[in-house]
Structure formats: C-alpha cells, structure tokens
Design a protein around this motif. Structure first.
Motif, short mmCIF file in Angstrom:
data_model
loop_
_atom_site.label_atom_id
_atom_site.label_comp_id
_atom_site.label_asym_id
_atom_site.label_seq_id
_atom_site.Cartn_x
_atom_site.Cartn_y
_atom_site.Cartn_z
N ALA A 4 0.87 -1.18 0.00
CA ALA A 4 0.00 0.00 0.00
C ALA A 4 0.91 1.23 0.00
CB ALA A 4 -0.90 -0.02 1.23
N GLN A 21 -10.52 -4.52 1.90
CA GLN A 21 -10.38 -4.12 0.49
C GLN A 21 -8.98 -4.45 -0.05
OE1 GLN A 21 -11.34 0.06 0.61
NE2 GLN A 21 -9.38 0.67 1.48
N HIS A 22 -7.98 -4.23 0.80
CA HIS A 22 -6.60 -4.50 0.38
C HIS A 22 -6.42 -6.00 0.09
CE1 HIS A 22 -2.31 -3.60 0.23
NE2 HIS A 22 -2.08 -4.63 1.01
N ALA A 80 -11.79 -5.23 -5.00
CA ALA A 80 -11.67 -4.27 -3.88
C ALA A 80 -12.91 -3.40 -3.79
CB ALA A 80 -10.41 -3.42 -4.06
N PHE A 100 -8.22 -7.09 -3.04
CA PHE A 100 -7.41 -6.73 -4.21
C PHE A 100 -6.34 -7.81 -4.45
CE2 PHE A 100 -3.70 -5.03 -6.22
CZ PHE A 100 -4.17 -4.18 -7.21
N THR A 158 -0.73 -0.46 -4.22
CA THR A 158 -2.16 -0.14 -4.12
C THR A 158 -2.28 1.29 -3.60
OG1 THR A 158 -2.27 -1.16 -1.93
CG2 THR A 158 -2.96 -2.51 -3.80
N ARG A 159 -3.17 2.06 -4.22
CA ARG A 159 -3.19 3.51 -3.97
C ARG A 159 -4.58 4.00 -3.57
NH1 ARG A 159 -1.60 7.04 -8.26
NH2 ARG A 159 -1.08 8.33 -6.48
N SER A 160 -5.28 3.28 -2.74
CA SER A 160 -6.62 3.67 -2.26
C SER A 160 -7.48 4.18 -3.41
CB SER A 160 -6.52 4.68 -1.13
OG SER A 160 -5.71 4.18 -0.11
N GLU A 161 -8.00 5.42 -3.30
CA GLU A 161 -8.95 5.90 -4.33
C GLU A 161 -8.26 6.15 -5.68
OE1 GLU A 161 -7.89 7.61 -1.71
OE2 GLU A 161 -8.18 9.78 -1.93
N ARG A 177 -15.60 -3.22 -0.61
CA ARG A 177 -15.94 -1.99 0.12
C ARG A 177 -17.44 -1.87 0.41
NH1 ARG A 177 -12.76 2.38 0.15
NH2 ARG A 177 -14.30 3.86 -0.65
N ALA A 212 -9.03 3.31 -9.74
CA ALA A 212 -9.98 2.62 -8.85
C ALA A 212 -11.38 2.77 -9.44
CB ALA A 212 -9.94 3.25 -7.47
N ILE A 213 -12.28 1.91 -8.99
CA ILE A 213 -13.69 2.02 -9.39
C ILE A 213 -14.41 2.77 -8.27
CG2 ILE A 213 -15.78 0.71 -9.91
CD1 ILE A 213 -13.87 -1.55 -10.91
N VAL A 263 -8.96 -4.19 -8.70
CA VAL A 263 -9.77 -3.04 -8.27
C VAL A 263 -11.27 -3.38 -8.25
CG1 VAL A 263 -8.05 -1.30 -8.99
CG2 VAL A 263 -9.91 -1.92 -10.55
N GLY A 304 -6.41 3.81 -7.15
CA GLY A 304 -6.26 2.54 -7.86
C GLY A 304 -4.93 1.84 -7.59
N THR A 357 -16.69 3.95 -5.49
CA THR A 357 -17.70 3.31 -4.64
C THR A 357 -17.83 4.14 -3.37
OG1 THR A 357 -15.95 2.02 -3.59
CG2 THR A 357 -17.35 0.86 -5.16
N1 ADP Z 1 -11.64 5.47 -1.64
C1 ADP Z 1 -11.62 4.44 -2.50
N2 ADP Z 1 -12.43 4.44 -3.59
C2 ADP Z 1 -12.44 3.42 -4.47
N3 ADP Z 1 -11.63 2.35 -4.37
C3 ADP Z 1 -10.80 2.29 -3.31
C4 ADP Z 1 -10.75 3.32 -2.32
N4 ADP Z 1 -9.83 2.97 -1.39
C5 ADP Z 1 -9.34 1.78 -1.77
N5 ADP Z 1 -9.91 1.38 -2.92
C6 ADP Z 1 -9.62 0.15 -3.68
O1 ADP Z 1 -9.00 -0.78 -2.82
C7 ADP Z 1 -7.72 -1.14 -3.35
C8 ADP Z 1 -6.79 -1.44 -2.20
O2 ADP Z 1 -6.67 -0.27 -1.45
P1 ADP Z 1 -5.38 0.04 -0.57
O3 ADP Z 1 -4.68 1.18 -1.17
O4 ADP Z 1 -4.63 -1.20 -0.35
O5 ADP Z 1 -6.10 0.53 0.73
P2 ADP Z 1 -5.89 0.24 2.27
O6 ADP Z 1 -4.48 -0.20 2.45
O7 ADP Z 1 -6.23 1.57 2.84
O8 ADP Z 1 -6.92 -0.79 2.56
C9 ADP Z 1 -7.30 0.06 -4.19
O9 ADP Z 1 -6.36 -0.33 -5.18
C10 ADP Z 1 -8.63 0.46 -4.79
O10 ADP Z 1 -8.92 -0.33 -5.91
#
Ligand code: ADP
Ligand code: ELE
Length: 314
Positions: free
Chosen positions: A192, A255-256, A284, A259, A225-228, A288, A244-245, A281, A230, A247
């Motif tokens: 992450a 979610q991680h 993930a 993925f 992995t980059r949260s929102e 969510r 990311a998609i 994605v 993608g 949601t």
């Molecule tokens: N805010 C978000 N909106 C849409 N998709 C998200 C969001 N946050 C995470 N995701 C999805 O979850 C995947 C994994 O997220 P990650 O960056 O590993 O989050 P964390 O470590 O905070 O759980 C991302 O690549 C993305 O596809």
C-alpha cells in the motif's frame, strides 16, 4: 491453480457504530488476517486456496479456525498447546472525520510467533503455484521471520508478499532490516502506497516508486495499491496503471486483501498485467460494499464489473 498462504489471523473486536472502547458496552468479533483473507478471496474466485498457521488450542483459537471454515476456506493448522502461545487480538475503533479510526494490536507472545519450518507441511508449500504471506507475519518474532524466509525459499512456484506494515506491530527500522533479508526470496511484492513511504526511503511518483523497488530488490513484479487512486504495477520493464472504481464504502476493512486475492488468482490463471489489475480493483470495490474484513465476493459479480469497466474503455 493452487495458492498457499501462511500467517497469523487475529480476532478483531469492534464496538458498534463509531463508539470508543473506553465507553462501549458491546463489541462484535470477527477474524482478521491478511493471509487468511487473501486465501479466502482467491478461493471464492476459483483458486484452490489454503491457509496455513499455528493457532493455540483454546476457545479463542478454535473460534478463529471455525469462522474461516464457515466461510469455506480450507485450512491446515498446527494446534499449539495453550502454554506455547496465545491467540492474537486486535481492537478496532471506527470513526468519522476529523476523528481518526484506531487499530490497537494485542499480538505479543502468540502461538504463530513460535512456528518453526518443520511444523508446516513443506510439500504443500513446495508444490503450490503461488505462496503468499505478509509483513505482519515477519513482525511477530525472530523465529517467525526466520520461518517466513525458510518457507519462501522452499517454494518452487511464485512467491508473493505483502508489505503489511502495521504500526503497533513493529517500527520501520526493524521492518526494513527484516525485509532486506527476506526480499531476495520474493518474486511479487504488493504494498500500500502509504506503507511504502513509512518503511522505504523512496521518493518520486508511484511509477518511479514501483520501478525503484523492483530494481533495488530484484523483484519480478511490484504492485502498489493507492486507495482511491487505484493501483500501479511494474513488470518486465513496463509500468501499468489502473484507476480505482468509484464506490461509497460500507467498510474499508478487507479491500486490500480482496485486491490481492483477486490479483493472485488472475496471475496464476495466466492473465496479463492489465487484466490482473482490473480484477484487483473490481474485487476491492465490491469488498468496500460489504462489512467486515472477510468479504464473501461472488465470481460472477467481479466478472460483470470487470466487463462493464472494459466496455467503457475507448
Ligand atoms: N476510496 C476508495 N475508492 C475506491 N476504491 C478504493 C478506495 N480505497 C481503496 N480502494 C480500492 O482498494 C484497493 C486497495 O486499497 P489500498 O490502497 O490497499 O487501501 P488500504 O491499504 O487503505 O486498505 C485500491 O487499489 C482500490 O482499488
Ligand atoms: O495479517 C495480519 O496479521 C495483520 O496484522 C492484518 C491487520 O490486522 C489488518 O489487516 C489491518 O488492516 P487495516 O484495517 O488496513 O489496518
């Protein structure tokens, strides 16, 4: 394809809504571990997945394994005498901004920290198409770190690892030392984005970060992995990016792991990197929308979401 994961799965307590433990009168109990959740997702999506661990033969340890079985996950567990080590616990408080959510780790002296290589079925690790574990496993003890290295070195298939740097388990300096020993035995690194900046001394854009990590540690594949935003991957000298998609989240837990579970299932099935990331994605995004760290995804809904994203492409 066969996937074997190993690591500790904690029992996770959370008070309802956004209450604090200090005043909460009740809490829900769910299992939470990267290795088991990754195996569970990959299994739901069609992989022959199995989770290996060492668990105390106590009511709490049996509770962990029972919930994983109820979910349909195949497990291979070394049952430890209760005097050997305890069941790891986590305490999670959800919060609305500006209050931050909190995760308290209570993971000292656990049974998994005493695991030695001879205790696990080496044949299953040697023969698996993919073996996966995470940094949380490394952090538990020197014994667990040595065992993690030995198991990954014994694997003949793809060796995949998630950075899994969770504050409260260890600090960045110790993590970096252990990773320097372990990463030579890893092919595919998941991380992450915010954890990479907490542990490694990397700078630059996500594209530069995956390239730097792959070069510095001689990795076949790095997936950030980059949260929102993608995900970004490096493979074979090429950088791949996936949005990311969108949601709204019912619960971000899991979610991680969703993925990673979906990407490993796709990698082992021979999909190309863009297809792999899109499945990641999609899984993930669906995770969510479901509460709890273990999310019961259905393969057909992941495929439908993947298809709908593909049909939008120019
Ligand atoms: N805010 C978000 N909106 C849409 N998709 C998200 C969001 N946050 C995470 N995701 C999805 O979850 C995947 C994994 O997220 P990650 O960056 O590993 O989050 P964390 O470590 O905070 O759980 C991302 O690549 C993305 O596809
Ligand atoms: O695999 C393990 O042993 C772990 O420690 C996993 C963590 O407990 C959770 O996955 C934390 O997840 P976050 O809610 O993203 O902070």
């Amino acid at each position: 394809m066969s996937l074997v994961t190993f690591g500790e799965t904690a029992l996770r307590f959370s008070p309802p809504d956004v209450q604090r433990f200090e005043t909460a009168r009740e809490a829900s109990i769910r299992v939470d571990g990267t290795a088991s959740s990754v195996a569970a997702t990959a299994g739901r999506l069609g992989a022959d997945a199995q989770w290996l661990s060492k668990v105390p033969d106590t009511p709490l340890g049996r509770r962990v394994v029972a919930e994983l079985h109820e979910f349909g996950l195949e497990t291979e567990v070394v049952w430890a005498d209760p005097d050997t080590g305890r069941q790891g616990l986590t305490f999670h408080e959800d919060a609305d901004p500006p209050r931050a959510e909190r995760l308290l780790q209570d993971r000292g002296d656990t049974a998994m920290a005493t695991l030695t290589p001879g205790e696990l079925p080496m044949g299953e690790i040697q023969n698996a198409d993919v073996v996966f574990t995470s940094g949380a496993t490394l952090s538990l003890s020197e014994t667990a770190a040595d065992t993690t290295g030995a198991l990954l070195r014994a694997a003949a298939g793809m060796r995949a690892f998630d950075l899994g740097f969770h504050p409260g388990l260890w600090d960045a300096e110790d993590a970096l030392d252990a990773l320097a020993d372990l990463l030579p035995a890893v092919d595919t690194l998941f991380a992450a984005e915010e954890q990479v900046s907490a542990v490694f001394d990397t700078t630059g854009s996500p594209r530069e970060v995956v390239h730097t990590l792959a070069t510095e540690y001689d990795l076949t594949r790095v997936i950030l992995t980059r949260s929102e935003y993608g995900a970004v991957a490096y493979h074979d000298g090429v950088i791949h990016e996936q949005d990311a998609i969108e949601t709204s989240a019912v619960d971000e837990a899991g979610q991680h792991e969703a993925f990673i579970g979906a990407t490993l299932q796709q990698l082992a099935a021979g999909a190309d990197t863009d297809e792999v990331l899109l499945h990641g994605v999609a899984a993930a995004a669906l995770s969510r929308t479901l509460s709890g760290p273990l999310t019961p995804l259905e393969p057909s809904e992941v495929e439908r979401l993947v298809d709908s994203q593909q049909s939008r492409r120019p």
